[in-house]
Design an enzyme around this catalytic site. Sequence first.
Site, PDB file in Angstrom:
ATOM      1  N   ASN A 114       8.572  -1.076 -15.478  1.00 20.30           N
ATOM      2  CA  ASN A 114       7.539  -0.033 -15.530  1.00 20.30           C
ATOM      3  C   ASN A 114       7.782   1.039 -14.471  1.00 20.30           C
ATOM      4  O   ASN A 114       6.884   1.787 -14.111  1.00 20.30           O
ATOM      5  CB  ASN A 114       6.134  -0.632 -15.385  1.00 20.30           C
ATOM      6  CG  ASN A 114       5.886  -1.241 -14.008  1.00 20.30           C
ATOM      7  OD1 ASN A 114       6.760  -1.222 -13.143  1.00 20.30           O
ATOM      8  ND2 ASN A 114       4.703  -1.793 -13.809  1.00 20.30           N
TER       9      ASN A 114
ATOM     10  N   ASP B   5       9.735  -6.734  -0.174  1.00 18.80           N
ATOM     11  CA  ASP B   5       8.430  -7.192  -0.676  1.00 18.80           C
ATOM     12  C   ASP B   5       8.346  -8.708  -0.601  1.00 18.80           C
ATOM     13  O   ASP B   5       9.354  -9.392  -0.424  1.00 18.80           O
ATOM     14  CB  ASP B   5       8.163  -6.677  -2.100  1.00 18.80           C
ATOM     15  CG  ASP B   5       9.361  -6.759  -3.032  1.00 18.80           C
ATOM     16  OD1 ASP B   5      10.303  -7.500  -2.727  1.00 18.80           O
ATOM     17  OD2 ASP B   5       9.355  -6.092  -4.074  1.00 18.80           O
TER      18      ASP B   5
END
Length: 240
Positions: free
Chosen positions: A135, A67
Amino acid sequence: MKIILTKDYDELSRTAFKEFDKIVKSEEKPRVGFATGSSPLGLYKEIVNNYSTNKGSYENVDVFNLDEYIGLPENDKNKYSAFLKNNIFNKADFSEENIDLILHNNENIEQECKRYHDILINNPLNLQILGLGANCHIGFNEPGTSFDSVTHIVDLKEETRQSNARFFDSIEEVPTQAITVGIREIMSAENIILVASGQDKADAVHKMLNDEINNTCPASILRVHKSVTVILDEAAASLL
Ligand code: GLP
């Protein structure tokens, strides 16, 4: 899925290195996707240490990443390409010509998503290294991302910006968008090593391993991959 419980971060990092080393040594020209974040830093130190003390060589490794933030200035230390170069690639004998990082040579973002997708799907990685978001995200595939997703632009969740703000001078400086390799491409890697450390990750680890497999916890899909090694320290495993 192989789950390895270790006592602390040092043991986690040494264990991750052993798994990494086995896979990399079994290929003539290994293709490896490197993750950013603090979790794999200990593994990267072990790799650098293997180069400097044992003359372990990485010049044959084809290097990719997972990423990258969108919108940071070229020389920003928080660019994921800079992080990986400073912490691993420039500290061992990785060869410049084998390093192909997201957005490194191409500023056209849409085109870059397609380019990276083609690379990863046409010639899958031998190994993808992963951390785990608090998360449950992997790469920047936030909760709700389709398991069929391929390399794409993401709007970062506020909780992700908050948890990454520790690397920046203020929350305003944390980008709102990033490019991430998609879940389909992550799952196409031949082997995956995921490292998670610390109490902050305990809830995500519990969800990844125990909840129903669905995209509210993107990492839960890893349970159906044929060769995943999850390496945890005691704190990350504390809710299991
Ligand atoms: C970041 C990165 C992920 C990383 C995760 C955990 O947002 N996009 O690739 O795995 O969050 O980071 P850390 O290891 O610093 O906790």
